[in-house]
Design a protein around this motif. Structure first.
Motif, PDB file in Angstrom:
ATOM      1  N   UNK A 101      -0.829   5.585  36.493  1.00 54.72           N
ATOM      2  CA  UNK A 101       0.387   4.608  37.002  1.00 54.72           C
ATOM      3  C   UNK A 101       1.013   5.233  38.129  1.00 54.72           C
ATOM      4  N   UNK A 102       1.445   6.773  38.111  1.00 54.89           N
ATOM      5  CA  UNK A 102       1.889   7.236  39.225  1.00 54.89           C
ATOM      6  C   UNK A 102       1.211   7.151  40.455  1.00 54.89           C
ATOM      7  N   UNK A 103      -0.335   7.277  40.324  1.00 56.86           N
ATOM      8  CA  UNK A 103      -1.128   7.488  41.331  1.00 56.86           C
ATOM      9  C   UNK A 103      -1.030   5.975  42.042  1.00 56.86           C
ATOM     10  N   UNK A 104      -1.368   4.965  41.493  1.00 56.80           N
ATOM     11  CA  UNK A 104      -1.374   3.592  41.970  1.00 56.80           C
ATOM     12  C   UNK A 104      -0.006   3.489  42.637  1.00 56.80           C
ATOM     13  N   UNK A 105       1.115   3.728  42.157  1.00 58.80           N
ATOM     14  CA  UNK A 105       2.350   3.563  42.538  1.00 58.80           C
ATOM     15  C   UNK A 105       2.482   4.162  44.155  1.00 58.80           C
ATOM     16  N   UNK A 106       1.968   5.632  43.924  1.00 58.36           N
ATOM     17  CA  UNK A 106       2.174   6.327  45.327  1.00 58.36           C
ATOM     18  C   UNK A 106       1.296   5.724  46.284  1.00 58.36           C
ATOM     19  N   UNK A 107      -0.164   5.283  45.911  1.00 57.42           N
ATOM     20  CA  UNK A 107      -0.832   4.705  46.873  1.00 57.42           C
ATOM     21  C   UNK A 107      -0.428   3.369  47.515  1.00 57.42           C
ATOM     22  N   UNK A 108       0.232   2.438  46.481  1.00 60.27           N
ATOM     23  CA  UNK A 108       0.738   1.268  46.984  1.00 60.27           C
ATOM     24  C   UNK A 108       1.931   1.379  48.091  1.00 60.27           C
ATOM     25  N   UNK A 109       2.659   2.427  47.564  1.00 60.74           N
ATOM     26  CA  UNK A 109       3.937   2.641  48.438  1.00 60.74           C
ATOM     27  C   UNK A 109       3.618   3.188  49.983  1.00 60.74           C
ATOM     28  N   UNK A 110       2.497   3.972  49.992  1.00 56.42           N
ATOM     29  CA  UNK A 110       2.206   4.729  51.208  1.00 56.42           C
ATOM     30  C   UNK A 110       1.205   3.728  52.248  1.00 56.42           C
ATOM     31  N   UNK A 111       0.329   2.936  51.575  1.00 56.51           N
ATOM     32  CA  UNK A 111      -0.672   2.111  52.367  1.00 56.51           C
ATOM     33  C   UNK A 111      -0.075   0.630  52.506  1.00 56.51           C
ATOM     34  N   UNK A 112       0.702   0.021  51.647  1.00 58.07           N
ATOM     35  CA  UNK A 112       1.040  -1.187  51.366  1.00 58.07           C
ATOM     36  C   UNK A 112       2.769  -1.447  51.590  1.00 58.07           C
ATOM     37  N   UNK A 113       3.476  -0.194  51.644  1.00 63.35           N
ATOM     38  CA  UNK A 113       4.889  -0.269  51.676  1.00 63.35           C
ATOM     39  C   UNK A 113       5.317  -1.138  50.562  1.00 63.35           C
ATOM     40  N   UNK A 114       4.828  -1.068  49.135  1.00 64.87           N
ATOM     41  CA  UNK A 114       5.279  -1.650  47.792  1.00 64.87           C
ATOM     42  C   UNK A 114       6.727  -1.246  47.886  1.00 64.87           C
ATOM     43  N   UNK A 115       7.599  -2.164  47.467  1.00 61.74           N
ATOM     44  CA  UNK A 115       9.050  -2.088  47.148  1.00 61.74           C
ATOM     45  C   UNK A 115       9.282  -2.088  45.877  1.00 61.74           C
ATOM     46  N   UNK A 116       8.556  -2.900  45.086  1.00 61.39           N
ATOM     47  CA  UNK A 116       8.883  -2.992  43.836  1.00 61.39           C
ATOM     48  C   UNK A 116       7.625  -2.914  43.012  1.00 61.39           C
ATOM     49  N   UNK A 117       7.355  -2.347  41.756  1.00 56.57           N
ATOM     50  CA  UNK A 117       6.187  -2.298  40.754  1.00 56.57           C
ATOM     51  C   UNK A 117       6.493  -3.399  39.733  1.00 56.57           C
ATOM     52  N   UNK A 118       5.682  -4.408  39.329  1.00 54.17           N
ATOM     53  CA  UNK A 118       5.874  -5.117  38.048  1.00 54.17           C
ATOM     54  C   UNK A 118       4.392  -4.972  37.304  1.00 54.17           C
ATOM     55  N   UNK A 119       4.606  -5.104  36.031  1.00 49.18           N
ATOM     56  CA  UNK A 119       3.555  -5.135  35.040  1.00 49.18           C
ATOM     57  C   UNK A 119       3.990  -5.619  33.790  1.00 49.18           C
ATOM     58  N   UNK A 120       3.195  -6.008  33.091  1.00 47.44           N
ATOM     59  CA  UNK A 120       3.574  -6.759  31.586  1.00 47.44           C
ATOM     60  C   UNK A 120       2.648  -6.050  30.510  1.00 47.44           C
ATOM     61  N   UNK A 121       3.076  -6.409  29.442  1.00 49.17           N
ATOM     62  CA  UNK A 121       2.443  -6.074  28.180  1.00 49.17           C
ATOM     63  C   UNK A 121       2.987  -6.632  26.942  1.00 49.17           C
ATOM     64  N   UNK A 122       2.146  -6.639  26.106  1.00 52.46           N
ATOM     65  CA  UNK A 122       2.650  -7.097  24.529  1.00 52.46           C
ATOM     66  C   UNK A 122       3.825  -6.833  24.216  1.00 52.46           C
ATOM     67  N   UNK A 123       4.536  -7.645  23.358  1.00 51.01           N
ATOM     68  CA  UNK A 123       5.848  -7.243  22.816  1.00 51.01           C
ATOM     69  C   UNK A 123       5.773  -6.461  21.547  1.00 51.01           C
ATOM     70  N   UNK A 124       4.476  -6.510  21.143  1.00 48.48           N
ATOM     71  CA  UNK A 124       4.235  -5.434  19.982  1.00 48.48           C
ATOM     72  C   UNK A 124       3.590  -4.211  20.350  1.00 48.48           C
ATOM     73  N   UNK A 125       2.995  -3.922  21.593  1.00 42.83           N
ATOM     74  CA  UNK A 125       2.527  -2.887  22.049  1.00 42.83           C
ATOM     75  C   UNK A 125       3.579  -1.566  22.313  1.00 42.83           C
ATOM     76  N   UNK A 126       4.061  -1.268  21.131  1.00 42.01           N
ATOM     77  CA  UNK A 126       4.917   0.005  21.079  1.00 42.01           C
ATOM     78  C   UNK A 126       4.698   1.232  22.220  1.00 42.01           C
ATOM     79  N   UNK A 127       3.450   1.733  22.018  1.00 39.64           N
ATOM     80  CA  UNK A 127       3.039   2.805  22.955  1.00 39.64           C
ATOM     81  C   UNK A 127       3.263   2.312  24.531  1.00 39.64           C
ATOM     82  N   UNK A 128       2.736   1.219  24.786  1.00 36.84           N
ATOM     83  CA  UNK A 128       2.880   0.826  26.041  1.00 36.84           C
ATOM     84  C   UNK A 128       4.142   0.861  26.611  1.00 36.84           C
TER      85      UNK A 128
END
Length: 173
Positions: A101-128
């Motif tokens: 996750x940190x690697x994709x964030x860094x790549x997106x910030x460096x190469x595409x100037x991402x300003x915000x990261x968004x993801x989703x997961x199921x409400x019962x997926x406690x580990x996620x």
């Protein structure tokens, strides 16, 4: 002597390995929600190849074996949609999901100037949910996705750039 896990962009020939790993990894989610028709289990190889061609896909490798992956795309507004963070079941609980996750964030910030990261997961997926919170993501909404599944959308702002508007390195504390 042990091998190190490396993280780098996915190669086109790895599509089948990624898809097989995805299928393996999402079995537990399907079981948790009692729904084996979730999109990660029905995605085709051609659909995955299209993602490889148009988005950002990183893989974690142990030697030549793909043991993890994450995908993303950046929207026109600068927000990055991150998805399908997967780690082989035998490699979980060793920090690999966080590294991906940190690697994709860094790549997106460096190469595409991402300003915000968004993801989703199921409400019962406690580990996620725990992982995402530990990395700075906060819930911003919940939406029903059918068959007893609510998707929790989580976001975090991208870290400030290492350079200021003048191009000089920003002072570090």
């Amino acid at each position: 002597m042990g091998m190190s896990v490396t993280i780098s962009p996915a190669l086109e020939h790895e599509a089948e390995s990624i898809l097989k790993l995805q299928y393996l990894c999402y079995q537990s989610e399907a079981e948790l929600y009692g729904d084996y028709s979730i999109e990660p289990l029905t995605q085709t190889l051609d659909e995955l190849r299209a993602e490889l061609a148009t988005g950002y896909v990183l893989v974690a490798r142990l030697g030549d074996e793909v043991i993890g992956s994450v995908r993303a795309r950046v929207e026109e507004d600068g927000s990055a949609a991150i998805g399908k963070l997967i780690v082989h079941p035998r490699m979980r609980r060793h920090g690999l999901g966080g590294r991906l996750l940190k690697a994709i964030e860094a790549r997106l910030a460096a190469e595409r100037q991402a300003t915000r990261y968004r993801l989703f997961t199921g409400h019962r997926s406690a580990q996620n949910l725990r992982l995402y919170r530990s990395l700075g993501y906060r819930p911003v909404g919940t939406a029903p996705a059918g068959r007893g599944l609510d998707l929790v959308t989580m976001e975090k702002e991208a870290a400030p750039s290492a350079t200021d508007s003048g191009g000089a390195l920003a002072a570090s504390a």
